[in-house]
Design an enzyme around this catalytic site. Structure first.
Site, PDB file in Angstrom:
ATOM      1  N   ARG A   2      44.429  67.375  71.401  1.00  8.07           N
ATOM      2  CA  ARG A   2      43.468  68.142  72.190  1.00  8.07           C
ATOM      3  C   ARG A   2      42.909  69.348  71.446  1.00  8.07           C
ATOM      4  O   ARG A   2      42.080  70.067  71.989  1.00  8.07           O
ATOM      5  CB  ARG A   2      44.080  68.543  73.531  1.00  8.07           C
ATOM      6  CG  ARG A   2      43.985  67.443  74.583  1.00  8.07           C
ATOM      7  CD  ARG A   2      44.638  67.840  75.874  1.00  8.07           C
ATOM      8  NE  ARG A   2      46.027  68.165  75.663  1.00  8.07           N
ATOM      9  CZ  ARG A   2      47.005  67.284  75.603  1.00  8.07           C
ATOM     10  NH1 ARG A   2      46.765  66.016  75.784  1.00  8.07           N
ATOM     11  NH2 ARG A   2      48.238  67.667  75.362  1.00  8.07           N
ATOM     12  N   THR A  24      50.471  66.065  71.365  1.00  5.24           N
ATOM     13  CA  THR A  24      49.043  65.881  71.603  1.00  5.24           C
ATOM     14  C   THR A  24      48.364  67.233  71.824  1.00  5.24           C
ATOM     15  O   THR A  24      47.148  67.313  71.890  1.00  5.24           O
ATOM     16  CB  THR A  24      48.786  65.000  72.842  1.00  5.24           C
ATOM     17  OG1 THR A  24      49.456  65.601  73.955  1.00  5.24           O
ATOM     18  CG2 THR A  24      49.283  63.588  72.642  1.00  5.24           C
ATOM     19  N   GLY A  71      56.258  62.733  76.060  1.00  2.00           N
ATOM     20  CA  GLY A  71      57.076  61.523  75.911  1.00  2.00           C
ATOM     21  C   GLY A  71      58.091  61.343  77.025  1.00  2.00           C
ATOM     22  O   GLY A  71      58.994  60.520  76.914  1.00  2.00           O
ATOM     23  N   ASP A 108      55.450  62.473  89.168  1.00  2.00           N
ATOM     24  CA  ASP A 108      54.771  62.768  87.896  1.00  2.00           C
ATOM     25  C   ASP A 108      53.804  63.939  88.043  1.00  2.00           C
ATOM     26  O   ASP A 108      52.802  64.020  87.353  1.00  2.00           O
ATOM     27  CB  ASP A 108      54.033  61.520  87.357  1.00  2.00           C
ATOM     28  CG  ASP A 108      53.589  61.684  85.897  1.00  2.00           C
ATOM     29  OD1 ASP A 108      54.158  62.536  85.199  1.00  2.00           O
ATOM     30  OD2 ASP A 108      52.662  60.979  85.484  1.00  2.00           O
ATOM     31  N   CYS A 151      52.528  47.196  76.012  1.00  5.38           N
ATOM     32  CA  CYS A 151      51.191  46.791  75.554  1.00  5.38           C
ATOM     33  C   CYS A 151      50.131  47.319  76.517  1.00  5.38           C
ATOM     34  O   CYS A 151      48.996  47.614  76.122  1.00  5.38           O
ATOM     35  CB  CYS A 151      51.097  45.273  75.473  1.00  5.38           C
ATOM     36  SG  CYS A 151      52.458  44.522  74.562  1.00  5.38           S
ATOM     37  N   MET A 153      48.085  50.872  66.096  1.00  2.00           N
ATOM     38  CA  MET A 153      48.827  49.741  66.665  1.00  2.00           C
ATOM     39  C   MET A 153      50.256  49.758  66.121  1.00  2.00           C
ATOM     40  O   MET A 153      50.463  49.651  64.914  1.00  2.00           O
ATOM     41  CB  MET A 153      48.128  48.426  66.281  1.00  2.00           C
ATOM     42  CG  MET A 153      48.909  47.158  66.574  1.00  2.00           C
ATOM     43  SD  MET A 153      49.127  46.825  68.354  1.00  2.00           S
ATOM     44  CE  MET A 153      50.488  45.642  68.278  1.00  2.00           C
TER      45      MET A 153
HETATM   46 CA    CA Z   1      54.079  62.309  82.920  1.00  2.00          CA
END
Ligand code: CA
Length: 710
Positions: free
Chosen positions: A141, A185, A201, A325, A632, A678
């Site tokens: 960011r 991030t 994470g 969350d 995935c 990936m």
């Molecule tokens: Ca979260």
């Protein structure tokens, strides 16, 4: 030296100094906290939120409500990035610094858009050589600057300091070991000779959140603070941990607890404190991690630490016992607010949970907290008890429960901005709900980077929309705690905002529109079609008397990528198919003269029907399991329907058709596409890969049916 000669020499030095090119002057500038706090500086954009206040308000008004019609592209720069773009650039002395995919930093002439240098922290190499299993959240960011350096937080967990002048590496340090599935991030926060960083994470394993400060010159660790307590038998790191442990039950440390701070980092110079937001629980469901209940400090909180020592000062918990969350990792904006006739040194915060908080940051007391979106997990915030009143239904003890806001939050990391002249906060708002259930809850908390650890049934689903629209931009009066205006938008996930003294609010939208609103009414007064989704917040700066507005064109973030396959609410139909559209930076000015090339039309990925392939239902079912358990979904989407922002739609990929088995194996087992983000999966067997192929082909056949959507 003779006196006259000396004089002449001094004069020559002055002449030489005047002739120095601008970038060299930039390098010599020593950025201090005084500069980082200077609200009046309109030439630069020195910090993530422009200044230490994080207001994202520029006093510039050359571009204003009256002349906005003349705003046109002044220059553009195409960049080779293919994936998420979510960062706020910096501008220092006419040079613009941008962090893009795989944390590559580019320095660009802010007047012309000409590239000056590029620095690549070699994230893919780091991940490959250490056999790390990094899954998504690879975007950053933003950057920070202090002294003569820039600071980068990398996906794989390093802080890298480089010179602002030419991007030369000065030091780098790891903030967590190779073998944990954490990531960075956030913009490393630079202040007072230090850099501060947390990590993300929480969903990827039993993690215990922590934040760390390092010396900005050397990278030496100065202090570390744990967000949640560890095992009491090991002893507590500090008194705050001991206090926090009283709010946990069971053997929470075996589940990590969570609380990872991946965003929401504010330096409050006036009180010399670092105020940061903390993350949700690990796993999500409190019944798993703290079965006897409890608030579980310092999950989903705003915490203030002494900036010198990292010692706890105060906290506000925004979601007690968080199970939804509802992390508090959103921006924390500082402002002087006049409340009941008195000036309050306030911290403003609109976390995922749907409440707007005004906190007295001298002591951490919540002065007010009101709903800025539809909320049913909490009845109200009780100011006397300084605690939420949570109805029983929020804990979904009696089966499925539709709870709002959704786990994407009524507001996420998309920057809000504050116009102190109008006294309004501009909040990009999402209007979604989630269905939670304990049924078949996943209590396996083994450490695997390849699986979500939620402790609820198969992950919550985004289903219902409690509001008449999915997204909106709203102006909020933080003193009255009231909405002043709201503009409904088609999609959730509107980008971060920029407020200016020209009575404007700028915002990009996921469908590619870049808009300016009249800050007083919300009316859209200007619009430009970027031809590609926007997720980064715009910035503004002034050079040679010309105000510029800088836009990063490119979509990004979780909602775009991993949960888009949910029908009408999804993003897959917006049309940003992987690899089709050009990511770029565009600077706007009044009467700008640049012709920005037109983008390809929006394109939705089409499934390929492989006539030579016969789907085995049993194998396809097994493949669905492999797909889910290896995460995935995070990039390729639920049901293998991709939003296209992070990765291709596998139903349309030739790699999964007959005859390309070896390429598929090279990618999964060999890591052939790690440079694109990936991950490598060396433990996947040939049987696993075969079942994946059956699953994808089955999804492709169904997706290609007439009436299947696209
Ligand atoms: Ca979260």
């Amino acid at each position: 030296m003779h006196l006259r000669k000396k004089k002449l020499f001094a004069q020559l030095l002055v002449v030489a100094a005047l002739m120095l090119p601008a970038p060299l002057q930039a390098a010599d500038r020593n950025i201090t906290d005084k500069e980082l706090s200077d609200e009046a500086n309109t030439t630069d954009w020195l910090a993530y939120g422009r200044t230490h206040s994080e207001q994202r308000f520029s006093p510039l008004k050359d571009i204003n409500v009256d002349n906005i019609g003349k705003l046109k592209p002044e220059w553009y720069l195409d960049i080779p990035d293919k994936s998420d773009l979510i960062s706020t650039p910096l501008v220092v002395d006419g040079v613009l610094y941008h962090i893009g995919n795989m944390n590559v930093v580019r320095a660009i002439d802010a007047r012309t858009g000409k590239m000056l240098w590029e620095y690549d922290p070699q994230v893919a190499k780091e991940v490959i050589s250490n056999n790390m299993r990094r899954v998504f959240w690879s975007a950053s960011r933003g950057l920070s600057t202090y002294g003569d350096k820039l600071y980068i937080g990398t996906w794989d967990g390093r802080i890298v300091a480089i010179t602002r002048k030419d991007g030369k590496e000065v030091w780098q340090t790891r903030t967590f070991p190779y073998d944990v599935p954490l990531n960075i991030t956030g913009h490393v926060k630079a202040f007072d000779g230090k850099v501060f960083v947390g990590n993300g994470g929480t969903e990827l394993g039993p993690t215990r959140g922590f934040v760390t400060a390092y010396d900005s010159e050397t990278g030496k660790q100065l202090w570390r603070f744990f967000v949640v307590p560890g095992n009491p038998a090991d002893g507590f790191e500090d008194e705050a941990q001991e206090m926090a442990a009283k709010t946990w039950t069971g053997k929470w440390w075996e589940h990590g607890g969570g609380g990872n701070s991946w965003h929401g980092w504010t330096y409050d110079k006036e009180f010399n404190q670092l105020i940061f937001g903390t993350g949700n629980g690990s796993p999500w469901n409190r019944k798993v991690r703290s079965p006897g209940g409890g608030d579980n400090l310092f999950l989903s909180s705003v915490v203030a630490l002494d900036a010198n020592t990292g010692k706890y000062k105060w906290h506000v918990q925004t979601a007690p016992g968080d199970t939804w969350d509802y992390n508090s990792n959103m921006d924390i904006v500082l402002a002087d607010l006049k409340i009941d006739g008195k000036i309050v040194k306030a911290a403003m915060h609109a976390p995922k949970n749907g409440f707007f908080y005004v906190i007295d940051r001298s002591n951490g007391k919540v002065l007010s907290a009101e709903k800025y979106a539809d909320v049913n997990w909490s009845t109200k915030f009780d100011l006397e008890k300084q605690h939420h009143v949570i109805p029983e239904s929020a804990w979904f003890n009696d089966g499925e429960e539709n709870i709002y806001p959704s786990y994407f939050g009524a507001h996420s990391w998309h920057a809000m901005s504050y116009n102190p002249e109008l006294g309004l906060v501009f909040i990009p708002t999402n209007h979604l709900s989630s269905t939670f259930s304990d049924k078949g809850k996943d209590t396996d908390q083994s450490w695997r980077a390849t699986k979500f650890q939620l402790g609820i049934a198969q992950g919550a689903t985004i289903e219902k929309d409690p509001y008449e629209t999915r997204g909106s931009l709203q102006a909020w009066d933080p003193v009255k705690q009231k909405r002043v205006w709201q503009v409904n938008q088609k999609h959730a996930w509107g980008a971060g905002t920029l407020a200016t003294a020209g009575n404007l609010v700028f915002q990009g939208l996921p469908e590619g529109k870049f808009q300016a609103h009249d800050a007083r009414t919300g009316k859209v007064v200007w619009e430009w079609d970027a031809g590609l989704g926007i997720s980064s917040p715009p910035i503004t700066y002034e050079l040679d008397g010309k105000q510029m507005v800088l836009l990063v064109v490119g979509p990004g973030g979780g909602y775009f990528s991993n949960f888009q396959g949910s029908g009408e609410l999804g993003m897959e139909g917006v049309g940003w198919k992987y690899g089709v559209h050009q990511r770029r930076l565009v600077a706007f000015a009044l009467d700008g003269k640049a012709e920005v090339p037109t983008q390809a039309a929006p394109e939705v990925a089409k499934a390929i029907v492989d006539e030579n392939f016969k789907v085995d239902e049993t194998k396809a079912a097994a493949g669905a399991g492999v797909y889910a358990s290896h995460l995935c979904i995070a990039c390729h989407g639920a049901g293998a329907v991709s939003g296209g922002v992070k990765a291709p739609d596998l139903r349309g990929s030739p790699v999964l058709t007959t005859g390309h088995e070896q390429i598929f194996k090279d990618i999964l087992n060999g890591g052939a596409l790690m440079q694109n983000g990936m991950p490598k999966y060396p433990t996947l067997t040939d049987e696993d890969m075969d079942s994946l192929r059956h699953y994808i082909r089955k999804q492709a056949q169904e997706g290609a049916q007439p009436g299947a959507g696209h």
